[in-house]
Design a protein around this motif. Structure first.
Motif, PDB file in Angstrom:
ATOM      1  N   SER A 119     -15.283 -18.085 -23.879  1.00  0.00           N
ATOM      2  CA  SER A 119     -14.680 -17.487 -23.469  1.00  0.00           C
ATOM      3  C   SER A 119     -16.108 -16.906 -22.595  1.00  0.00           C
ATOM      4  N   ILE A 120     -15.455 -15.318 -22.135  1.00  0.00           N
ATOM      5  CA  ILE A 120     -16.677 -14.345 -21.765  1.00  0.00           C
ATOM      6  C   ILE A 120     -17.222 -13.962 -22.006  1.00  0.00           C
ATOM      7  N   GLY A 121     -16.914 -13.572 -23.599  1.00  0.00           N
ATOM      8  CA  GLY A 121     -17.755 -12.975 -24.637  1.00  0.00           C
ATOM      9  C   GLY A 121     -19.039 -14.309 -25.036  1.00  0.00           C
ATOM     10  N   GLN A 122     -18.717 -15.341 -25.665  1.00  0.00           N
ATOM     11  CA  GLN A 122     -19.702 -16.372 -25.751  1.00  0.00           C
ATOM     12  C   GLN A 122     -20.294 -17.288 -24.530  1.00  0.00           C
ATOM     13  N   CYS A 123     -20.151 -16.669 -23.437  1.00  0.00           N
ATOM     14  CA  CYS A 123     -20.840 -16.934 -22.241  1.00  0.00           C
ATOM     15  C   CYS A 123     -22.283 -15.417 -22.192  1.00  0.00           C
ATOM     16  N   ILE A 124     -22.329 -14.199 -22.393  1.00  0.00           N
ATOM     17  CA  ILE A 124     -22.822 -13.365 -22.269  1.00  0.00           C
ATOM     18  C   ILE A 124     -23.123 -13.301 -22.905  1.00  0.00           C
ATOM     19  N   ARG A 125     -23.025 -13.286 -25.220  1.00  0.00           N
ATOM     20  CA  ARG A 125     -24.115 -14.022 -25.909  1.00  0.00           C
ATOM     21  C   ARG A 125     -25.045 -14.939 -25.701  1.00  0.00           C
ATOM     22  N   GLY A 126     -23.789 -16.100 -25.342  1.00  0.00           N
ATOM     23  CA  GLY A 126     -25.140 -17.618 -25.615  1.00  0.00           C
ATOM     24  C   GLY A 126     -26.473 -16.751 -24.304  1.00  0.00           C
ATOM     25  N   PHE A 160     -25.746 -23.989 -17.666  1.00  0.00           N
ATOM     26  CA  PHE A 160     -24.277 -24.433 -16.981  1.00  0.00           C
ATOM     27  C   PHE A 160     -22.619 -23.898 -18.615  1.00  0.00           C
ATOM     28  N   ALA A 161     -21.860 -23.012 -18.400  1.00  0.00           N
ATOM     29  CA  ALA A 161     -21.197 -22.606 -18.878  1.00  0.00           C
ATOM     30  C   ALA A 161     -19.643 -23.505 -18.915  1.00  0.00           C
ATOM     31  N   HIS A 162     -19.428 -24.165 -19.433  1.00  0.00           N
ATOM     32  CA  HIS A 162     -18.344 -24.421 -19.359  1.00  0.00           C
ATOM     33  C   HIS A 162     -16.558 -23.498 -18.688  1.00  0.00           C
ATOM     34  N   PRO A 163     -15.805 -23.650 -18.195  1.00  0.00           N
ATOM     35  CA  PRO A 163     -15.139 -21.971 -18.249  1.00  0.00           C
ATOM     36  C   PRO A 163     -13.653 -22.574 -19.173  1.00  0.00           C
ATOM     37  N   GLU A 164     -13.591 -23.944 -19.336  1.00  0.00           N
ATOM     38  CA  GLU A 164     -12.972 -23.941 -20.818  1.00  0.00           C
ATOM     39  C   GLU A 164     -12.252 -23.970 -21.902  1.00  0.00           C
ATOM     40  N   SER A 165     -14.339 -23.662 -22.300  1.00  0.00           N
ATOM     41  CA  SER A 165     -14.563 -24.405 -23.359  1.00  0.00           C
ATOM     42  C   SER A 165     -15.149 -23.158 -24.523  1.00  0.00           C
ATOM     43  N   LYS A 213     -37.257 -17.243  -8.090  1.00  0.00           N
ATOM     44  CA  LYS A 213     -37.530 -17.674  -9.366  1.00  0.00           C
ATOM     45  C   LYS A 213     -36.140 -16.871 -10.426  1.00  0.00           C
ATOM     46  N   ALA A 214     -34.926 -17.578 -10.241  1.00  0.00           N
ATOM     47  CA  ALA A 214     -34.230 -17.207 -11.402  1.00  0.00           C
ATOM     48  C   ALA A 214     -32.950 -19.180 -10.946  1.00  0.00           C
ATOM     49  N   VAL A 215     -33.239 -18.363 -12.836  1.00  0.00           N
ATOM     50  CA  VAL A 215     -32.156 -19.418 -13.757  1.00  0.00           C
ATOM     51  C   VAL A 215     -30.915 -19.149 -13.140  1.00  0.00           C
ATOM     52  N   ILE A 216     -30.305 -20.671 -12.571  1.00  0.00           N
ATOM     53  CA  ILE A 216     -28.753 -20.222 -11.716  1.00  0.00           C
ATOM     54  C   ILE A 216     -27.970 -20.853 -13.484  1.00  0.00           C
ATOM     55  N   LEU A 217     -27.092 -19.467 -13.803  1.00  0.00           N
ATOM     56  CA  LEU A 217     -25.744 -19.734 -14.242  1.00  0.00           C
ATOM     57  C   LEU A 217     -24.689 -20.362 -13.328  1.00  0.00           C
ATOM     58  N   THR A 218     -23.570 -20.899 -14.168  1.00  0.00           N
ATOM     59  CA  THR A 218     -22.826 -21.569 -12.938  1.00  0.00           C
ATOM     60  C   THR A 218     -21.638 -21.934 -13.960  1.00  0.00           C
ATOM     61  N   HIS A 219     -20.609 -22.210 -13.678  1.00  0.00           N
ATOM     62  CA  HIS A 219     -19.707 -23.146 -14.143  1.00  0.00           C
ATOM     63  C   HIS A 219     -19.264 -24.692 -13.352  1.00  0.00           C
ATOM     64  N   ASP A 220     -20.381 -24.764 -12.767  1.00  0.00           N
ATOM     65  CA  ASP A 220     -19.688 -25.531 -11.686  1.00  0.00           C
ATOM     66  C   ASP A 220     -20.698 -26.874 -11.847  1.00  0.00           C
ATOM     67  N   THR A 221     -20.101 -28.346 -12.640  1.00  0.00           N
ATOM     68  CA  THR A 221     -20.565 -29.278 -13.086  1.00  0.00           C
ATOM     69  C   THR A 221     -21.393 -30.830 -12.103  1.00  0.00           C
ATOM     70  N   ASP A 222     -21.408 -29.515 -10.492  1.00  0.00           N
ATOM     71  CA  ASP A 222     -21.902 -30.640  -9.189  1.00  0.00           C
ATOM     72  C   ASP A 222     -23.342 -29.768  -9.435  1.00  0.00           C
ATOM     73  N   PHE A 223     -23.678 -28.543  -9.807  1.00  0.00           N
ATOM     74  CA  PHE A 223     -25.318 -28.755  -9.736  1.00  0.00           C
ATOM     75  C   PHE A 223     -25.883 -29.090 -11.219  1.00  0.00           C
ATOM     76  N   LEU A 224     -24.781 -30.001 -12.062  1.00  0.00           N
ATOM     77  CA  LEU A 224     -25.781 -30.702 -13.237  1.00  0.00           C
ATOM     78  C   LEU A 224     -26.038 -31.831 -12.120  1.00  0.00           C
ATOM     79  N   ARG A 225     -25.689 -32.442 -11.801  1.00  0.00           N
ATOM     80  CA  ARG A 225     -25.803 -33.332 -10.937  1.00  0.00           C
ATOM     81  C   ARG A 225     -26.583 -33.496  -9.680  1.00  0.00           C
ATOM     82  N   LEU A 226     -26.681 -31.818  -8.862  1.00  0.00           N
ATOM     83  CA  LEU A 226     -28.111 -31.779  -8.405  1.00  0.00           C
ATOM     84  C   LEU A 226     -28.670 -30.934  -8.942  1.00  0.00           C
TER      85      LEU A 226
END
Length: 108
Positions: free
Chosen positions: A81-88, A74-79, A48-61
């Motif tokens: 930062s690590i800090g923004q991902c953590i805060r988000g 979904f956190a796009h790795p090119e747009s 019962k966990a939320v998936i955290l990913t950079h992989d667009t394939d998960f969006l399709r699934l």
């Protein structure tokens, strides 16, 4: 909210989330590196966990109506930062419940 970090999520993100009190299960720590995306969705659903990913394939699934899941962040790795991902992720976990995230996708 419990987070399942897929194998593409950097260790620094996992550790940053844990330092903020967020429960994070790492696919790599569980020995699931190299497994197919459908496997990760199934494992995350089992716990019962939320998936955290950079992989667009998960969006399709995850957007497939037949696939039931406990949510995807979904956190796009090119747009982002690590800090923004953590805060988000921290913000999402503080605002949305596990129930809110069921079959839902959030973009950072």
């Amino acid at each position: 909210m419990k987070i399942y970090a897929d194998e593409n999520i950097e260790r620094s993100i996992i550790e940053g989330l844990r330092r903020r009190g967020i429960e994070v299960i790492s696919a790599i720590e569980l020995g699931y590196a190299g497994k197919p995306d459908a496997f990760h969705i199934e494992k995350a659903s089992e716990i019962k966990a939320v998936i955290l990913t950079h992989d667009t394939d998960f969006l399709r699934l995850a957007s497939n109506q037949a696939t039931q899941h406990h949510g995807v962040i979904f956190a796009h790795p090119e747009s982002i930062s690590i800090g923004q991902c953590i805060r988000g992720v921290e913000l999402i976990a503080s605002i949305l419940t596990a129930k809110d995230m069921e079959n839902h996708i959030e973009f950072l």
